[in-house]
Design a protein around this motif. Structure first.
Motif, PDB file in Angstrom:
ATOM      1  N   MET A  70       0.968  -1.842   0.086  1.00  0.00           N
ATOM      2  CA  MET A  70       0.111   0.150  -0.169  1.00  0.00           C
ATOM      3  C   MET A  70       1.479   1.099   0.121  1.00  0.00           C
ATOM      4  O   MET A  70       1.005   2.077  -1.153  1.00  0.00           O
ATOM      5  CB  MET A  70      -0.771  -0.152   0.914  1.00  0.00           C
ATOM      6  CG  MET A  70      -1.721   0.576   1.440  1.00  0.00           C
ATOM      7  SD  MET A  70      -1.586   2.348   2.335  1.00  0.00           S
ATOM      8  CE  MET A  70      -1.467   1.521   4.360  1.00  0.00           C
ATOM      9  N   VAL A  71       1.743   1.078   0.524  1.00  0.00           N
ATOM     10  CA  VAL A  71       3.125   2.482   1.318  1.00  0.00           C
ATOM     11  C   VAL A  71       3.660   2.544  -0.421  1.00  0.00           C
ATOM     12  O   VAL A  71       3.567   3.759  -0.556  1.00  0.00           O
ATOM     13  CB  VAL A  71       3.692   2.595   2.095  1.00  0.00           C
ATOM     14  CG1 VAL A  71       4.705   3.851   1.843  1.00  0.00           C
ATOM     15  CG2 VAL A  71       3.136   2.389   3.468  1.00  0.00           C
ATOM     16  N   LYS A  72       3.779   1.600  -0.837  1.00  0.00           N
ATOM     17  CA  LYS A  72       4.721   1.732  -1.967  1.00  0.00           C
ATOM     18  C   LYS A  72       3.647   2.553  -3.278  1.00  0.00           C
ATOM     19  O   LYS A  72       4.411   3.007  -4.026  1.00  0.00           O
ATOM     20  CB  LYS A  72       5.632   0.315  -2.842  1.00  0.00           C
ATOM     21  CG  LYS A  72       6.583  -0.015  -1.776  1.00  0.00           C
ATOM     22  CD  LYS A  72       6.712  -1.661  -2.415  1.00  0.00           C
ATOM     23  CE  LYS A  72       8.251  -2.112  -2.353  1.00  0.00           C
ATOM     24  NZ  LYS A  72       8.725  -3.367  -1.893  1.00  0.00           N
ATOM     25  N   ALA A 127      11.110   0.421   7.145  1.00  0.00           N
ATOM     26  CA  ALA A 127      12.645   1.444   7.201  1.00  0.00           C
ATOM     27  C   ALA A 127      12.908   0.975   5.554  1.00  0.00           C
ATOM     28  O   ALA A 127      13.284   2.590   4.917  1.00  0.00           O
ATOM     29  CB  ALA A 127      14.194   1.063   7.778  1.00  0.00           C
ATOM     30  N   GLY A 128      12.624  -0.127   5.198  1.00  0.00           N
ATOM     31  CA  GLY A 128      13.387  -0.112   3.504  1.00  0.00           C
ATOM     32  C   GLY A 128      12.385   0.441   2.747  1.00  0.00           C
ATOM     33  O   GLY A 128      13.488   0.805   1.227  1.00  0.00           O
ATOM     34  N   LEU A 129      11.493   1.335   3.312  1.00  0.00           N
ATOM     35  CA  LEU A 129      10.203   2.413   2.296  1.00  0.00           C
ATOM     36  C   LEU A 129      10.998   3.905   2.485  1.00  0.00           C
ATOM     37  O   LEU A 129      10.557   4.406   1.504  1.00  0.00           O
ATOM     38  CB  LEU A 129       9.005   2.194   2.664  1.00  0.00           C
ATOM     39  CG  LEU A 129       8.113   0.542   2.537  1.00  0.00           C
ATOM     40  CD1 LEU A 129       6.753   0.544   3.274  1.00  0.00           C
ATOM     41  CD2 LEU A 129       8.740  -0.026   1.217  1.00  0.00           C
ATOM     42  N   HIS A 138       5.457  10.087   5.345  1.00  0.00           N
ATOM     43  CA  HIS A 138       6.737  10.279   5.835  1.00  0.00           C
ATOM     44  C   HIS A 138       7.154   9.078   7.192  1.00  0.00           C
ATOM     45  O   HIS A 138       8.545   9.017   8.072  1.00  0.00           O
ATOM     46  CB  HIS A 138       6.749  11.658   6.939  1.00  0.00           C
ATOM     47  CG  HIS A 138       7.058  12.632   6.114  1.00  0.00           C
ATOM     48  ND1 HIS A 138       5.628  13.285   6.165  1.00  0.00           N
ATOM     49  CD2 HIS A 138       7.770  13.437   5.457  1.00  0.00           C
ATOM     50  CE1 HIS A 138       5.627  14.895   5.002  1.00  0.00           C
ATOM     51  NE2 HIS A 138       7.289  14.233   5.123  1.00  0.00           N
ATOM     52  N   GLY A 139       5.869   8.477   7.766  1.00  0.00           N
ATOM     53  CA  GLY A 139       6.462   7.329   8.385  1.00  0.00           C
ATOM     54  C   GLY A 139       4.999   6.611   8.641  1.00  0.00           C
ATOM     55  O   GLY A 139       4.445   6.456   8.641  1.00  0.00           O
ATOM     56  N   ILE A 140       5.678   5.340   9.246  1.00  0.00           N
ATOM     57  CA  ILE A 140       4.516   4.082   9.854  1.00  0.00           C
ATOM     58  C   ILE A 140       4.887   3.899  11.288  1.00  0.00           C
ATOM     59  O   ILE A 140       5.960   3.754  11.681  1.00  0.00           O
ATOM     60  CB  ILE A 140       4.740   2.860   8.686  1.00  0.00           C
ATOM     61  CG1 ILE A 140       5.373   3.127   7.138  1.00  0.00           C
ATOM     62  CG2 ILE A 140       3.972   2.219   8.862  1.00  0.00           C
ATOM     63  CD1 ILE A 140       5.388   1.779   6.057  1.00  0.00           C
TER      64      ILE A 140
END
Length: 382
Positions: free
Chosen positions: A223-225, A261-263, A235-237
């Motif tokens: 979803m974030v990708k 963090a890899g995102l 900016h953060g999860i």
């Protein structure tokens, strides 16, 4: 100098040393801090969630702990949409204003929670005058107005926002909330865009529970990708970290930290607590809609927590904080979901009337022994 005078002076010196040592233990020092926020200062923010009694100053003991121990705050409930806008166009900001003023007056990192969440949204958000679901256009307009009004009010004051809460299920699929059913997947993209437009300098977060479940972790990552590919500012999860004594494994949580963090985003522990109570179901997460009838056998520690269980809880906190310290370069904040045990939502969920002990401070707001151990761990990690 006579012997009596020598003894007297020695006694005075010893007393002074003892007083100095005691005071150092109470106040701490640069090399041996006595509070969480100082020990973790160069690693990540140490935060807590505030309830209304604390925000309104009616719980002096809790407020004292917050000011002394923490440097980040989030409102547990009063900034959710059902409280901020109970009726369309009628905003209630009194409690949220007090919350923000508390954070500012104590020089704290302030987090807004939460702009879009299916669970505590007012019913009118999704309905027309006849009780039918509104159109996509109407719901988008209501989202835009709510987010813009709230974020603009605290522009430059609130440092980060939980923009969307709990949109992905444990199996990795999208939750079929009203937002999803009426708008589709774009509701998250729109929410982040509206928030960014209202305060371009604020950090924007996605927040969810059970992020250590592999399928859910993968769903959130995908979803974030997808949002990032569309140029959405995220900016953060937030990993909520509502844990049990034996679940999830530290190894799976570490995999989640690395995946998020890899995102290229911040990773945050946003709502941490660890229940010591037996789960009423084999599959229990942090889904607020799950509720079970009271069962006395599920409430075994009414009067106090047995020493062996207290040790288990302490060890569990040590394990997780050791992990957070290991990845302090990736983690920007660790927030406990409540100040003292008596404040915790765990006492009433998923079964009302139970007595839980899930936090770092007890019902009298005294630090549990593990607090000192966590401080020591942080100092040894320098």
């Amino acid at each position: 100098m006579n012997i009596a005078k020598t003894i007297l002076l020695a006694a005075i010196a010893a007393l002074a040393t003892a007083c100095s040592t005691t005071q150092s233990q109470v106040n701490g020092s640069k090399d041996n801090p006595a509070v969480l926020k100082d020990a973790f200062e160069d690693k990540f923010y140490m935060g807590t969630a505030l309830n209304l009694d604390q925000i309104r100053g009616r719980n002096a003991a809790a407020v004292s702990v917050v000011k002394k121990q923490f440097n980040a705050v989030v409102a547990e409930n009063c900034m959710k949409s059902m409280y901020l806008q109970p009726r369309e166009g009628e905003f209630y900001f009194n409690d949220a204003d007090q919350f923000v003023e508390f954070g500012e007056s104590n020089n704290m990192h302030i987090v807004g929670h939460t702009l879009i969440w299916h669970s505590q949204a007012p019913n009118w958000f999704f309905k027309d005058g006849d009780g039918n679901d509104v159109s996509k256009e109407v719901l988008v307009a209501r989202m835009r107005n709510h987010i813009t009004t709230v974020v603009s009010r605290y522009k430059g004051r609130i440092k980060g926002w939980d923009v969307v809460n709990e949109a992905i299920l444990d199996n990795g699929e999208w939750r079929e909330s009203k937002f999803y059913k009426i708008i589709g997947k774009d509701f998250i993209k729109l929410a982040f865009e509206f928030a960014h437009a209202a305060d371009p300098d604020a950090e924007l977060y996605y927040n969810d529970y059970s992020t250590a479940v592999p399928s859910k972790r993968e769903g959130i990552v995908n979803m974030v990708k997808n949002l990032q590919a569309q140029g959405v500012k995220i900016h953060g999860i937030g990993m909520q970290e509502h844990h049990q004594l034996d679940n999830p494994s530290v190894e799976e949580v570490e995999k989640t930290i690395l995946a998020f963090a890899g995102l290229g985003v911040h990773v945050m522990v946003t709502e941490m607590d660890i229940t010591v109570l037996p789960p009423p179901s084999r599959h229990i997460t942090a889904e607020v809609s799950e509720n079970f009838a009271y069962n006395k056998e599920m409430n075994p520690y009414v009067d106090s927590l047995p020493a062996n269980k207290a040790r288990e809880l302490d060890e569990r906190y040590r394990e997780f904080f050791a992990l957070y310290l290991k990845h302090q370069d990736k983690i920007s904040r660790v927030t406990l979901w409540g100040v003292g045990d008596g404040d915790s939502w765990r006492n009433g969920w998923p079964m009302r009337g139970r007595t839980d002990y899930p936090l770092l401070f007890d019902r009298q707001y005294k630090p549990k022994p593990v607090v000192g151990e966590l401080i020591k761990m942080a100092m040894q990690n320098d």
